[in-house]
Design an enzyme around this catalytic site. Structure first.
Site, mmCIF file in Angstrom:
data_model
loop_
_atom_site.group_PDB
_atom_site.id
_atom_site.type_symbol
_atom_site.label_atom_id
_atom_site.label_comp_id
_atom_site.label_asym_id
_atom_site.label_seq_id
_atom_site.Cartn_x
_atom_site.Cartn_y
_atom_site.Cartn_z
ATOM 1 N N ILE A 119 105.306 15.522 61.240
ATOM 2 C CA ILE A 119 104.809 15.739 62.610
ATOM 3 C C ILE A 119 104.943 17.220 62.913
ATOM 4 O O ILE A 119 106.022 17.790 62.741
ATOM 5 C CB ILE A 119 105.566 14.854 63.626
ATOM 6 C CG1 ILE A 119 105.195 13.380 63.410
ATOM 7 C CG2 ILE A 119 105.261 15.293 65.048
ATOM 8 C CD1 ILE A 119 105.615 12.422 64.493
ATOM 9 N N SER A 142 105.904 19.322 57.990
ATOM 10 C CA SER A 142 104.481 19.542 58.241
ATOM 11 C C SER A 142 104.115 21.005 58.051
ATOM 12 O O SER A 142 104.892 21.901 58.394
ATOM 13 C CB SER A 142 104.155 19.129 59.686
ATOM 14 O OG SER A 142 102.909 19.686 60.081
ATOM 15 N N TYR A 192 98.430 20.909 54.885
ATOM 16 C CA TYR A 192 97.070 21.054 55.398
ATOM 17 C C TYR A 192 96.498 22.191 54.579
ATOM 18 O O TYR A 192 97.012 23.299 54.619
ATOM 19 C CB TYR A 192 97.071 21.403 56.891
ATOM 20 C CG TYR A 192 97.215 20.191 57.774
ATOM 21 C CD1 TYR A 192 96.408 19.078 57.578
ATOM 22 C CD2 TYR A 192 98.136 20.166 58.807
ATOM 23 C CE1 TYR A 192 96.529 17.965 58.390
ATOM 24 C CE2 TYR A 192 98.252 19.048 59.622
ATOM 25 C CZ TYR A 192 97.447 17.956 59.405
ATOM 26 O OH TYR A 192 97.568 16.850 60.203
ATOM 27 N N THR A 224 97.311 15.849 53.466
ATOM 28 C CA THR A 224 96.686 15.052 54.529
ATOM 29 C C THR A 224 95.181 15.281 54.530
ATOM 30 O O THR A 224 94.709 16.417 54.635
ATOM 31 C CB THR A 224 97.307 15.393 55.898
ATOM 32 O OG1 THR A 224 98.693 15.060 55.840
ATOM 33 C CG2 THR A 224 96.640 14.606 57.019
ATOM 34 N N LYS A 282 97.403 11.443 51.934
ATOM 35 C CA LYS A 282 97.714 10.785 53.211
ATOM 36 C C LYS A 282 96.445 10.660 54.055
ATOM 37 O O LYS A 282 95.738 11.658 54.242
ATOM 38 C CB LYS A 282 98.763 11.598 53.969
ATOM 39 C CG LYS A 282 99.117 11.069 55.351
ATOM 40 C CD LYS A 282 100.306 11.832 55.934
ATOM 41 C CE LYS A 282 100.739 11.326 57.290
ATOM 42 N NZ LYS A 282 99.888 11.789 58.388
ATOM 43 N N SER A 320 96.851 5.252 56.234
ATOM 44 C CA SER A 320 97.158 5.817 57.552
ATOM 45 C C SER A 320 95.871 6.237 58.221
ATOM 46 O O SER A 320 94.929 6.678 57.555
ATOM 47 C CB SER A 320 98.040 7.065 57.342
ATOM 48 O OG SER A 320 98.099 7.880 58.510
ATOM 49 N N HIS A 339 96.424 8.361 60.884
ATOM 50 C CA HIS A 339 96.996 9.474 61.645
ATOM 51 C C HIS A 339 97.393 9.023 63.061
ATOM 52 O O HIS A 339 97.274 9.780 64.026
ATOM 53 C CB HIS A 339 95.976 10.624 61.720
ATOM 54 C CG HIS A 339 96.582 11.991 61.776
ATOM 55 N ND1 HIS A 339 96.650 12.837 60.701
ATOM 56 C CD2 HIS A 339 97.158 12.679 62.795
ATOM 57 C CE1 HIS A 339 97.223 13.976 61.061
ATOM 58 N NE2 HIS A 339 97.545 13.913 62.336
ATOM 59 N N VAL A 358 103.822 1.665 63.237
ATOM 60 C CA VAL A 358 105.144 1.067 63.039
ATOM 61 C C VAL A 358 106.035 1.457 64.220
ATOM 62 O O VAL A 358 106.256 2.649 64.465
ATOM 63 C CB VAL A 358 105.800 1.541 61.722
ATOM 64 C CG1 VAL A 358 107.209 0.968 61.599
ATOM 65 C CG2 VAL A 358 104.950 1.168 60.526
ATOM 66 N N ARG A 359 106.483 0.485 64.966
ATOM 67 C CA ARG A 359 107.341 0.755 66.124
ATOM 68 C C ARG A 359 108.722 0.149 65.963
ATOM 69 O O ARG A 359 109.683 0.635 66.539
ATOM 70 C CB ARG A 359 106.684 0.201 67.409
ATOM 71 C CG ARG A 359 105.387 0.919 67.775
ATOM 72 C CD ARG A 359 105.672 2.369 68.200
ATOM 73 N NE ARG A 359 104.451 3.141 68.413
ATOM 74 C CZ ARG A 359 103.842 3.861 67.460
ATOM 75 N NH1 ARG A 359 104.326 3.883 66.225
ATOM 76 N NH2 ARG A 359 102.768 4.562 67.727
#
Ligand code: FMN
Ligand code: 173
Length: 383
Positions: free
Chosen positions: A100, A128, A148, A174, A256, A278, A280, A314-315
């Site tokens: 993140i 990140s 990135y 990503t 990703k 994912s 994102h 996912v929480r």
């Protein structure tokens, strides 16, 4: 041996005998509203809403609700073992800190606090490219790097080099953010943290990046920021270019942002080591398929050839169990830990991680499993 679920009794004991209660909720699905009180409108607008109307973000959560665990009885285990080795990284549980960016938006300690919290639990932190702290500033026992891919090759090479020499073991590229998705919450405020120079620590500390600027960053920060804005978008990246990473990175490579079976097969054909199923967190293509809906077919299509990881939605520990049952070898935790960071810095991230692992462990214990590897398609049913 202790189980992660023991955290539950310690919370009860503290409440009943020491009159202390958790300051942050243990209902991780409620963290977002609790964190909102600690964040500026701009920070909330960047972190919480997703792309467009938010339909993919909602779909991510709804997809978890459509799967139900089917607990088995009289076959439990007093000791659970959640440990595993993912892409050569040993971990005590199948949970990785998702990359993140610009975490100083949530808390002044940003990624430094997150990395320390991950290390306190023995978990792997992912750094990140858009972090508010540089590669070199991160102290973590186990760390991965999320790239990135800048259009400037010299900067790209320099990032890979710095990641390698600073002990980052796995490279996640990503793919779903060739440029920033359409995000009305930020657009309506005209707010993008990077244009203030936040979240650019890796670039600003990079010799190859600095070498391209006419003036030192301190003298003309706006020019430096705009230089980043020119090298960040990379929507033209293609499969052929992946060989560049193989040539310049000697560890495992993970892609990703995969949600299509065809792309998962292409990833396998191109010899990558892993993929993260994912979208994102719904922040890129509004209306895109829920990540969990994409997972089972992708896991089937690549089998054991590619290590399948999962994030987006996912929480809770129960959610993690469902993703593991549907084919993920590990999950990446995203927004929940960022809410913990916003609420209490490193301690807040640790709280979220301990609660998530406790709930995952109790879910296994109460469903008849000795470890998460026993979870399989029979562990869940579509509601
Ligand atoms: C505020 C924010 C910033 C993010 N920055 C990055 C990033 O820099 N690189 C990246 O690969 N993913 C980034 N992500 C995506 C996460 O790695 C992850 O895919 C996503 O948070 C999963 O969705 P969830 O948080 O809703 O579970 C970011 C997500 C959020 C919420
Ligand atoms: O906000 C994001 O999700 C993200 O990954 C990102 C990274 C760089 C620039 C803009 C957004």
């Amino acid at each position: 041996m202790a189980n992660y679920g023991d955290h539950q009794l310690s919370i009860y004991v503290q409440g009943m005998f020491q009159n202390t209660r958790p300051e942050i909720t243990t209902d991780l699905s409620r963290l977002e509203s609790q964190a909102a009180a600690n964040l500026s409108a701009e920070a909330m607008g960047y972190i919480v809403p997703s792309a467009g109307s938010g339909s993919t973000a909602r779909a991510n959560l709804a997809a978890f609700d459509r799967w139900r665990l089917v607990p088995r009885m009289l076959r439990g285990s007093t000791e659970r073992d959640l440990s595993c080795t993912i892409l050569g990284t040993k971990m005590p549980a199948p949970v990785v800190i998702a990359p993140i960016g610009v975490q100083t938006l949530a808390h002044p300690d940003g990624e430094l606090a997150t990395a320390r919290a991950a290390s306190a639990l023995g978990l792997t932190y992912t750094h990140s490219t858009q972090a508010s702290h540089s590669f070199e500033q991160i102290e973590a026992d186990s760390k991965w790097y999320q790239l990135y891919w800048p259009t400037d090759k010299d900067v790209c090479l320099s990032f890979l080099q710095r990641a390698k020499s600073n002990g980052y073991s796995v490279l996640l590229l990503t793919l779903d953010t060739g440029t920033i998705g359409w995000r009305p919450a930020d657009l309506d405020r005209g707010f993008l943290p990077f244009l203030k120079g936040e979240g650019l620590a890796n670039y600003f500390s990079d010799p190859a990046f600095q070498a391209k600027l006419a003036k030192p960053i301190a003298e003309d920060p706006t020019a430096a920021v705009m230089h980043w804005a020119q090298m960040f978008p990379n929507v033209g990246l293609g499969w052929d270019e992946l060989s560049f990473l193989r040539d310049n990175w000697d560890g495992p490579i993970v892609l990703k942002g995969i949600t299509s079976v065809d792309d998962a097969k292409l990833a396998a054909e191109h010899g990558v080591d892993g993929i993260v199923v994912s979208n994102h967190g719904g922040r890129q293509v509004d209306g895109a398929i829920a990540a969990l809906d994409a997972l089972p077919a992708i896991a089937d299509s690549v089998g054991e050839q590619v290590t399948v990881l999962f994030d987006s939605g996912v929480r809770t520990g129960s959610d993690a169990a469902k993703a593991l049952a549907l084919g993920a070898k590990a999950i990446l935790l995203g927004r929940p830990y960022l809410y913990g960071l916003a609420l209490a810095g490193q301690a807040g991230v640790e709280h979220v991680l301990r609660c998530l692992l406790a709930e995952l462990d109790l879910t296994l214990a109460l469903s008849g499993y000795a470890n998460h590897r026993e979870l399989n398609r029979d562990s869940v049913r579509a509601a």
